[in-house]
Enzyme design. Structure first.
Site, mmCIF file in Angstrom:
data_model
loop_
_atom_site.group_PDB
_atom_site.id
_atom_site.type_symbol
_atom_site.label_atom_id
_atom_site.label_comp_id
_atom_site.label_asym_id
_atom_site.label_seq_id
_atom_site.Cartn_x
_atom_site.Cartn_y
_atom_site.Cartn_z
ATOM 1 N N GLU A 147 -0.337 7.545 -1.343
ATOM 2 C CA GLU A 147 -1.281 7.995 -2.368
ATOM 3 C C GLU A 147 -0.808 9.281 -3.041
ATOM 4 O OE1 GLU A 147 -1.442 7.819 0.859
ATOM 5 O OE2 GLU A 147 -3.139 8.893 1.749
ATOM 6 N N ARG A 148 0.311 9.857 -2.532
ATOM 7 C CA ARG A 148 0.778 11.124 -3.120
ATOM 8 C C ARG A 148 1.673 10.887 -4.332
ATOM 9 N NH1 ARG A 148 2.645 13.961 2.338
ATOM 10 N NH2 ARG A 148 1.294 12.692 3.623
ATOM 11 N N LYS A 192 0.886 -1.167 0.000
ATOM 12 C CA LYS A 192 0.000 0.000 0.000
ATOM 13 C C LYS A 192 0.923 1.215 0.000
ATOM 14 C CE LYS A 192 -1.652 3.068 1.831
ATOM 15 N NZ LYS A 192 -1.399 4.462 1.344
ATOM 16 N N CYS A 248 14.033 10.866 6.068
ATOM 17 C CA CYS A 248 14.000 10.569 7.505
ATOM 18 C C CYS A 248 15.405 10.623 8.081
ATOM 19 C CB CYS A 248 13.374 9.217 7.768
ATOM 20 S SG CYS A 248 14.385 7.881 7.159
ATOM 21 N N GLU A 264 9.539 17.238 13.905
ATOM 22 C CA GLU A 264 10.204 17.009 12.610
ATOM 23 C C GLU A 264 9.646 18.012 11.607
ATOM 24 O OE1 GLU A 264 9.011 13.367 10.569
ATOM 25 O OE2 GLU A 264 11.085 13.046 9.964
#
Ligand code: NAD
Length: 496
Positions: A175-176, A172, A280, A382
């Site tokens: 979605e971007r 999955k 990250c 962050e």
């Protein structure tokens, strides 16, 4: 307008249910729409994976690895197309996307070693006439949920090893930027992977919740923000699933007074602003030890930042591209506003930049902030943008205490020429991935990747040897073949 679908049971499947727009972040234009899978669609993918599992599990490991060899070759042949798909939807510059793809391919290469990695352990004569061995069996259907910032590399941390270990996989992706992961599915199919072994469902929370709640899914690998990672780890574990959930970060570099300052500045330029800071492992905080080191660093960094160039992904002379969405651009802007209100000094200001011909793009210029303190919101959270915040301390221990006190513990680095200081730092700092004069200490594919503290939930890190353990379960067999005619009496004490 291109409407994407899902990849289920070896083919593209269209979906006219809920959907979402996909943007080109360099222009702000909508380029595609992506479906948001319903529970039923995800269940179809799970059923396809489950049906494919028995045959795939029983396929000899060398044959499974052969598919990965083919896949690696196809990735290399199609790397430019993949880089363009990443650039169109994520915005990162082609040279940066090429680096992402290469790091992903290295995980495929490691997965090709599965026949060696899955050999197991054998002890002959562990008792009289008894042999004991441990083997590593696949789990069954496993799923991966991935973030926007590495649409190719992070999926490649997961599914090559999961598949080669004999599992069937449901991805999955974010979605971007869903197009590159969908292309990976096509390449795997072309590489000879049987139908149903790898599936991609596009979607949002509904798709993720279905994967987490369905009993047929044995394990979940997640990479994304800490809030969602924590949530997913809690619900997957409560459902009895194995789960690894990697979250967000705040990565500090300590700059010692003896550091080679030109080298330090060059290293930090790339590590702080590369990929617009949407990594990250981005180095977002520099902690300078001593006023003199801080002043020398600031002078050189400010000067070097004048040459930085941002723009669309197609121009390889750009250092970095736009942020992922308009909402994220506003969020990063808000962090700089808050730092300013909290008393930090905005030395180089990337807010409200405009690029000719790309006025509606989500660009944010490289930003340098001095005199940051631990109470500031811009320090605690962050930012995930091209922002380097600088703190000033008197001693190395003070710098280490600051790093240790932060809720995240993904990556960190020390810049120094002093071996003793570096050794003390690597021995004692409470962070999972540590660099010495290496600002982005992302482990190579044959070591594992993971932070400490609230940068990870779960015991096993991503890729490398930990991935072999994550995607398999150990079975230990103790075997004896008594000689014909030998009869033994019952034994009631613990066998020894
Ligand atoms: P995100 O948490 O918003 O999304 C990650 C995935 O979770 C996506 O597939 C998304 O669709 C899904 N998701 C989002 N909200 C959800 C919800 N409420 N319920 C269920 N699923 C949900 O993260 P992002 O913005 O795509 O990625 C950036 C974040 O990922 C940063 O925090 C970054 O530090 C982190 N990240 C961590 C690592 C690591 O290895 N530690 C690597 C890359 C990115």
């Amino acid at each position: 307008m291109t409407q994407l679908g899902h990849f289920i049971d070896g083919r593209m499947v269209s979906d006219d249910g809920r959907s979402q727009e996909v943007f080109n972040p360099a222009t702000g234009d909508v380029s595609k729409t992506v479906p948001l899978a319903s529970k039923e669609t995800v269940e179809t993918a799970i059923a396809a994976a489950q049906a494919a599992y028995p045959a795939w599990r029983d396929t000899p490991v060398a044959k499974r690895a052969r598919v990965m060899f083919n896949f690696k070759q196809l990735l290399e042949e199609n790397s430019e197309k993949l880089a363009a798909l990443i650039g169109e939807e994520h915005g990162k510059i082609c040279h940066d996307a090429a680096g992402e793809i290469q790091r992903g391919i290295e995980n495929v290469e490691y997965a090709c070693a599965a026949p060696e990695l899955l050999k197991g352990e054998f002890s002959k004569n562990s008792g009289p006439g008894i042999d004991t061995w441990s083997e590593f069996q696949p789990l069954g259907v496993v799923a991966g949920i991935t973030p926007f910032n590495f649409p190719v590399m992070v999926p490649l941390w997961m599914f090559p090893m999961a598949i080669v270990c004999g599992n069937c996989f449901i991805l999955k992706p974010s979605e971007r930027d869903p197009s590159a992961p969908m292309f990976l599915a096509e390449l795997l199919h072309e590489a000879g992977l049987p139908e149903g072994v790898f599936n991609v469902v596009n979607g949002d929370k509904e798709a993720v919740d279905t994967l987490i709640n369905d009993k047929r899914v044995e394990a979940i690998s997640f990479v994304g923000s800490t809030a969602i990672a924590e949530q997913i780890y809690a619900s997957a574990s409560a459902n009895g699933k194995r789960c690894q959930a990697l979250g967000g970060a705040k990565n500090h570099a300590i700059i010692m007074p003896d550091a080679d300052m030109d080298n330090t500045v060059n290293q930090l330029l790339g590590a702080a602003f590369g990929s617009s800071g949407e990594r990250c492992m981005a180095l977002s905080v520099a902690v300078a030890v001593g006023e003199d080191a801080a002043n020398r660093f600031m002078t050189k960094m400010e000067a070097a930042m004048k040459d930085l160039k941002f723009g669309p992904y197609t121009d390889n002379s750009n250092n970095f591209g736009p942020l992922i969405t308009k909402a994220h651009l506003e969020k990063v802007t808000g962090y700089i506003d808050s730092a300013e209100n909290d008393g930090a000094t905005i030395v180089v200001d990337g807010r409200n930049v405009s690029l000719s011909g790309h006025e509606n793009g989500y660009f944010f210029g490289a930003t340098l902030v001095d005199h940051v303190t631990t109470e500031m919101q811009s320090y605690k959270e962050e930012i995930f943008g091209p922002v380097l915040q600088v703190m000033r301390v008197d001693t190395m221990q003070e710098a280490m205490d600051i790093i240790d006190a932060h809720e995240y513990g993904n990556g960190t680095c020390i810049f120094t020429r002093d071996g003793e200081a570096a050794r003390y730092f690597t021995d004692n700092i409470k962070v999972g991935m540590v660099g010495v004069n290496v600002p982005l200490p992302v482990p190579v594919s044959y070591h594992s990747f993971g932070g400490w503290k609230r940068s990870i939930f779960g015991d096993l890190h991503a890729y490398g040897p930990d991935a072999v353990r994550f995607y398999t379960k150990r079975k230990t067999i103790t075997q004896r073949w008594p000689s014909a005619g030998v009869r033994e009496g019952a034994v009631f004490s613990m066998p020894s």
